[in-house]
Design an enzyme around this catalytic site. Structure first.
Site, short mmCIF file in Angstrom:
data_model
loop_
_atom_site.label_atom_id
_atom_site.label_comp_id
_atom_site.label_asym_id
_atom_site.label_seq_id
_atom_site.Cartn_x
_atom_site.Cartn_y
_atom_site.Cartn_z
N PHE A 42 8.97 -126.38 -17.82
CA PHE A 42 8.30 -125.14 -18.21
C PHE A 42 9.39 -124.09 -18.39
CE2 PHE A 42 7.26 -120.80 -17.24
CZ PHE A 42 6.05 -120.56 -17.86
N GLU A 43 9.37 -123.41 -19.52
CA GLU A 43 10.25 -122.26 -19.70
C GLU A 43 9.60 -121.33 -20.70
OE1 GLU A 43 13.77 -124.14 -21.42
OE2 GLU A 43 14.88 -123.86 -19.57
#
Ligand SMILES: Nc1nc2c(ncn2[C@@H]2O[C@H](COP(=O)(O)OP(=O)(O)O)[C@@H](O)[C@H]2O)c(=O)[nH]1
Ligand SMILES: *[C@@H]1O[C@H](CO)[C@@H](O)[C@H](O)[C@H]1NC(C)=O
Ligand SMILES: *[C@@H]1O[C@H](CO)[C@@H](O)[C@H](O)[C@H]1NC(C)=O
Ligand SMILES: [Mg+2]
Length: 392
Positions: free
Chosen positions: A279-280
Site C-alpha cells: 500500500f502506498e
C-alpha cells in the site's frame, strides 16, 4: 406390509406439516418489506449523490460525484494476466469504498502483454480511465554490471535456507522495478500522485474524502498504513549501501528527517523498520527527483537486488525516511487495509463506526511488537489514537 404403512404415515405427517406451515407464513402479522420500497436511497441515486455501483456504463463513465478539484493522480498496479481475479477483488473494494466517488484512473503494468480478458474485466470494474502498459525489457532484466553466476549461486543458497522468494528471479525483477522504474513508465509520466494497489488486498472502511488532495494540502509526499521489521536475511548489506550513498551524496539527506524510525544508534545500524509498500499513496515527482534517482542508481550498482533479495519496501522506506522531512510522511489511520498476513484496522471505535468499517479491531497489527508504527508515533511526537492500549 408394516413397512408400507409406516411409509404412508410419514407422508401424511409431512403433508400436515406443510399445510400448517403455509397457514402460519401467510397469516403472519409481520409485514414483508417490498423490495422496491427503499425510496430515500433511490432518490439519492437519481440526484447523483450515491452511485449504486461503479458508474461505468456502456455509454461511458458517469460524472464524479465528489465535488472539488480532481487531482492529477492515478491508481497503479503491477500484475500478471494470471492475477486477474485477485486484482478484480482489490479493485472492487477500492471502487466501493473510495473511487466510485472520485473516478481516478488506473494504470496497469506488466512485463508481458495484458490479454483481452484482463483488460475487459478490469476496465469494467474501474470508474476512471484504464491504461495498460508493457514494461520495457531494460527495466525487467539483469543489468550488465551484474554477475549472473554469482546471482544464481545466491538463489541456490537462499533456496536451501528456505528464505521466502529466495530462489525467484521474477520476484527480484519485481522488487527492482517497484524500487526504481514504475514511476518512470511513460504512462505514469502523466501523473503527479499514485496509489499502489496489489492483488488480493482488502479495504474495510469508507474513505469519503480525496486522499490525494489530502496529501497535497498537507504537504505529504509518502504514506503508509502498516509498518514492520524486514527479514534481515534479505538485506544484509542494504544499510552499508545506503551509508555509501549518503557519504557520496550528503546533499540529498534532509534535515529534520526520520532517521529515528530507521536506526536506534543515530544511523550506525539499521533496525529493519520499514513501511509496507504494497500500500502506498505518494508523490511521483519526488520519486522522479534527482535525489531519489541518485539513491536508486547507487543501490542498483551495489548489486543487492540480485546478490541479496532487497525488497522495494525497505528501499522506498529508507528513501522516505532520509530524504523527506518527517512531516512529509503520513500514517493513514483511517484507511483500513489487509494484505496477507497483516491487517490495519483503525484504532478507536468511533472512527470505525463513523467509517462503516467491517474489520475486527482485534486483528489490528499497529500496536503489536512486530509493528514499527509505535516507533513512528514516537519519532514524530504524535499521540497515539485514543484507546490504543485496549487494542494492543
Ligand atoms: N507483471 C508481473 N507482476 C508481478 C510479478 N511478480 C509479482 N508481480 C506483482 O508485483 C506485486 C507484488 O507481488 P506479490 O506476489 O504480491 O508479492 P508479495 O506481496 O511480496 O508476496 C503484485 O502486484 C504482483 O501482481 C511478475 O513476475 N510479473
Ligand atoms: C500532471 O502531472 C504531470 C507530472 O508532474 C505533468 O507532467 C502533467 O502536465 C500534469 N497534468 C495536469 C493535467 O496538470
Ligand atoms: C561501500 O563502499 C565500500 C568502499 O567503496 C565498498 O567496499 C563496499 O562494498 C560498499 N558496500 C556496499 C554494500 O555497496
Ligand atoms: Mg502482494
Amino acid at each position: 406390509m408394516a413397512g408400507t404403512q409406516r411409509y404412508l404415515r410419514y407422508i401424511m405427517f409431512a403433508l400436515v406439516c406443510l399445510i400448517l406451515l403455509f397457514f402460519i407464513s401467510s397469516s403472519s402479522t409481520v409485514p414483508a418489506t417490498p423490495w422496491q420500497g427503499v425510496k430515500p436511497q433511490d432518490q439519492d441515486v437519481e440526484a447523483g449523490k450515491v452511485p449504486p455501483t461503479t458508474p461505468n456504463t456502456q455509454n461511458g463513465l458517469g460524472p464524479a460525484t465528489a465535488s472539488g478539484e480532481h487531482m492529477n493522480a492515478t491508481f497503479v498496479t503491477l500484475a500478471r494476466n494470471s492475477d486477474i481475479w485477485e486484482i478484480a477483488r482489490s479493485i472492487r473494494q477500492v471502487e466501493d469504498r473510495f473511487n466510485r466517488k472520485f473516478h481516478y484512473d488506473w494504470v496497469f503494468l506488466n512485463d508481458d502483454e495484458f490479454n483481452d480478458e484482463f483488460k475487459k474485466v478490469t476496465t469494467s470494474l474501474v470508474s476512471g480511465k484504464t491504461k495498460y502498459g508493457k514494461i520495457p525489457t531494460e527495466h525487467w532484466s539483469f543489468p550488465d554490471f551484474i554477475d549472473q553466476d554469482k546471482a544464481a549461486q545466491v538463489r541456490e543458497e537462499m533456496k536451501e535456507k528456505k528464505i521466502i522468494y529466495g530462489d525467484s528471479i521474477s520476484y527480484r525483477h519485481m522488487c527492482r522495478y517497484e524500487s526504481g522504474f514504475f514511476f518512470r513508465h511513460p504512462l505514469m509520466l502523466d501523473y503527479e500522485w499514485y496509489w499502489r494497489v496489489e492483488p488480493s488486498v482488502e479495504l474495510f472502511c469508507d474513505i469519503d474524502y480525496d486522499t490525494f488532495k489530502f496529501m497535497a494540502d498537507n504537504k505529504k509526499k509518502y504514506s503508509f498504513v502498516l509498518s514492520l521489521y524486514e527479514y534481515v536475511e534479505t538485506i544484509p548489506t542494504l544499510w552499508d549501501a545506503v551509508k555509501n550513498f549518503t557519504a557520496a551524496h550528503p546533499e540529498h539527506v534532509v534535515e529534520g528527517n526520520s532517521m529515528g524510525f530507521l536506526s536506534d544508534d543515530d544511523g550506525k545500524t539499521y533496525n529493519h523498520c520499514h513501511f509496507w509498500s504494497n500500500f502506498e499513496i505518494g508523490n511521483l515527482n519526488w520519486l522522479r527527483s534527482s535525489a531519489y534517482i541518485d539513491y536508486f542508481t547507487s543501490l542498483d550498482h551495489a548489486g543487492g537486488f540480485f546478490y541479496e533479495r532487497w525488497g522495494d519496501a525497505p528501499v522506498h522506506s529508507i528513501a522516505a525516511a532520509l530524504m523527506l522531512k518527517k512531516e512529509e510522511i503520513h500514517f493513514f489511520n483511517d484507511i483500513a487495509y489487509y494484505h496477507v498476513p497483516f491487517t490495519h484496522c483503525p484504532t478507536g471505535e468511533k472512527t470505525r463506526l463513523d467509517l462503516k468499517c467491517h474489520c475486527n479491531p482485534k486483528d489490528n497489527f499497529d500496536w503489536n511488537g512486530y509493528s514499527c508504527t509505535s516507533r513512528f508515533f514516537e519519532v514524530n511526537g504524535m499521540t497515539k489514537p485514543e484507546g490504543y492500549e485496549k487494542e494492543q
